[in-house]
Design a protein around this motif. Structure first.
Motif, PDB file in Angstrom:
ATOM      1  N   THR A   1       0.850  -1.191   0.000  1.00 56.20           N
ATOM      2  CA  THR A   1       0.000   0.000   0.000  1.00 56.20           C
ATOM      3  C   THR A   1       0.886   1.242   0.000  1.00 56.20           C
ATOM      4  OG1 THR A   1      -0.153   0.000   2.414  1.00 56.20           O
ATOM      5  CG2 THR A   1      -1.899  -1.137   1.183  1.00 56.20           C
ATOM      6  N   PHE A   2       0.364   2.311  -0.594  1.00 54.23           N
ATOM      7  CA  PHE A   2       1.132   3.557  -0.722  1.00 54.23           C
ATOM      8  C   PHE A   2       0.204   4.736  -0.491  1.00 54.23           C
ATOM      9  CE2 PHE A   2       2.937   7.158  -2.958  1.00 54.23           C
ATOM     10  CZ  PHE A   2       4.290   7.081  -2.679  1.00 54.23           C
ATOM     11  N   PRO A   3       0.317   5.427   0.649  1.00 57.83           N
ATOM     12  CA  PRO A   3      -0.464   6.641   0.860  1.00 57.83           C
ATOM     13  C   PRO A   3       0.120   7.777   0.016  1.00 57.83           C
ATOM     14  CG  PRO A   3       0.358   5.704   2.932  1.00 57.83           C
ATOM     15  CD  PRO A   3       1.105   5.058   1.829  1.00 57.83           C
TER      16      PRO A   3
ATOM     17  N   VAL B   1      -4.686  10.816  -7.143  1.00 56.68           N
ATOM     18  CA  VAL B   1      -5.190  11.971  -6.403  1.00 56.68           C
ATOM     19  C   VAL B   1      -4.545  12.000  -5.020  1.00 56.68           C
ATOM     20  CG1 VAL B   1      -7.238  13.122  -5.486  1.00 56.68           C
ATOM     21  CG2 VAL B   1      -7.380  11.877  -7.650  1.00 56.68           C
ATOM     22  N   PRO B   2      -3.883  13.095  -4.660  1.00 59.24           N
ATOM     23  CA  PRO B   2      -3.310  13.187  -3.314  1.00 59.24           C
ATOM     24  C   PRO B   2      -4.354  12.932  -2.231  1.00 59.24           C
ATOM     25  CG  PRO B   2      -2.466  14.951  -4.680  1.00 59.24           C
ATOM     26  CD  PRO B   2      -3.544  14.274  -5.480  1.00 59.24           C
ATOM     27  N   GLY B   3      -3.940  12.213  -1.187  1.00 58.55           N
ATOM     28  CA  GLY B   3      -4.827  11.871  -0.088  1.00 58.55           C
ATOM     29  C   GLY B   3      -5.346  10.448  -0.139  1.00 58.55           C
ATOM     30  N   GLU B   4      -5.293   9.814  -1.308  1.00 59.98           N
ATOM     31  CA  GLU B   4      -5.783   8.441  -1.396  1.00 59.98           C
ATOM     32  C   GLU B   4      -4.667   7.454  -1.054  1.00 59.98           C
ATOM     33  OE1 GLU B   4      -7.034   7.183  -5.291  1.00 59.98           O
ATOM     34  OE2 GLU B   4      -5.386   8.214  -6.299  1.00 59.98           O
ATOM     35  N   THR B   5      -5.053   6.217  -0.796  1.00 63.89           N
ATOM     36  CA  THR B   5      -4.096   5.142  -0.565  1.00 63.89           C
ATOM     37  C   THR B   5      -4.209   4.150  -1.712  1.00 63.89           C
ATOM     38  OG1 THR B   5      -4.156   5.375   1.832  1.00 63.89           O
ATOM     39  CG2 THR B   5      -3.407   3.259   0.969  1.00 63.89           C
ATOM     40  N   LEU B   6      -3.078   3.813  -2.292  1.00 61.49           N
ATOM     41  CA  LEU B   6      -3.045   2.935  -3.458  1.00 61.49           C
ATOM     42  C   LEU B   6      -2.567   1.541  -3.068  1.00 61.49           C
ATOM     43  CD1 LEU B   6      -1.386   5.446  -5.949  1.00 61.49           C
ATOM     44  CD2 LEU B   6      -3.828   4.901  -5.745  1.00 61.49           C
TER      45      LEU B   6
END
Length: 287
Positions: A19-21, A90-95
């Motif tokens: 995961t990557f915030p 989009v900044p703020g999401e977690t991938l």
């Protein structure tokens, strides 16, 4: 020359998911580090397209090198990169990210290992896919397994007319130092002149993906400056490394429309016409 041992069992095997915030400050820093003029990138509304490599960078490298014998790992060259964008980051999401080796193909002068990375959001919806083709100089492996990188060859018939756009850009003297932090790529050939020369290079070289980022906004600033999220594909073949302080000229041709996407073929040259990027392809959704 004896045959090197490439691990064909790695082909098709997905890595563990990471995961990557996505931090807004980092996406903005990436835009600034690549001299990106697109307002939505500089404001942190969406990440620049080539930022897509950042969440998967370590996974791409680890997955690729797991299939490669230890004695060849330092002979790696970045051959090609091909991004397919479903939507911008989009900044703020977690991938959620994972990677797998798609193919290993022996050539006369080395071996190409193609790795695919997949990035999804927290709901499992696709954000992007990317193909990373690494060339291992001097590798001896007279076999082929899996699939090669997807094609994006330049149509030579386009040379019968002048480019639709020509964009001249310059890499700053400190470009590689600014890029290393937000990208996560701190390889010493980009930061230490002596190490770069020991590796057979003329000195510090610009990161290939930084060069690719320059081509992305060379195109977007001409065709979709207010809506960079229209970019659906960006693919290049790296021909030679750029140097800090060097100018780059990107020639761009409209190459036709398909499935609601406008195609643009491009190539970039450095000082004295040295090819830096070949077989460039961008696909942009129509407004």
């Amino acid at each position: 020359m004896s045959e090197h041992h490439f691990d064909r069992a790695r082909v098709g095997r997905w890595s563990d998911e990471i995961t990557f915030p996505v931090d807004r400050e980092r996406t903005v820093a990436y835009a600034e580090a690549t001299n990106d003029p697109i307002a939505r990138h500089l404001k942190g509304a969406v990440a620049p397209p080539v930022f897509a490599v950042v969440p998967v960078f370590t996974e791409l490298a680890a997955t690729t090198l797991a299939a490669v014998p230890d004695e060849l790992t330092m002979r790696i060259l970045h051959g090609e990169q091909d991004f397919r964008f479903h939507r911008p980051i989009v900044p703020g999401e977690t991938l959620r990210c994972r990677a797998r080796v798609a193919g290993i193909h022996g050539k006369s002068s080395g071996v190409v290992v193609t790795t695919v990375a997949q990035t999804r959001d927290e709901q499992g919806e696709p954000v992007n896919e990317q193909y990373f083709a690494a060339f291992f100089r001097g590798g001896a492996w007279p076999h082929e397994v899996g699939t090669p990188p997807p094609p994006h060859r330049f149509d030579e018939a386009l040379r019968e007319r002048a480019p639709d756009f020509t964009v001249r850009q310059r890499f700053d003297d400190d470009q590689t130092f600014r890029y290393a932090g937000p990208s996560g790529d701190t390889m010493p050939i980009h930061l230490d002149d002596e190490i770069a020369r020991r590796a057979g290079l003329p000195g510090i070289i610009v990161h290939g993906l930084c060069t690719m980022a320059f081509t992305s906004h060379a195109i977007l600033s001409r065709v979709a400056p207010e809506a960079p999220e229209r970019l659906r594909r960006l693919a290049v073949r790296f021909s030679a490394p750029a140097r800090p302080g060097q100018a780059m000229t990107t020639s761009i041709w409209r190459s036709g429309a398909r499935d609601g996407l406008d195609g643009y073929a491009f190539e970039s040259t450095g000082d004295e016409g040295t090819p830096l990027i070949k077989d460039g392809l961008a696909e942009v959704a129509r407004a």
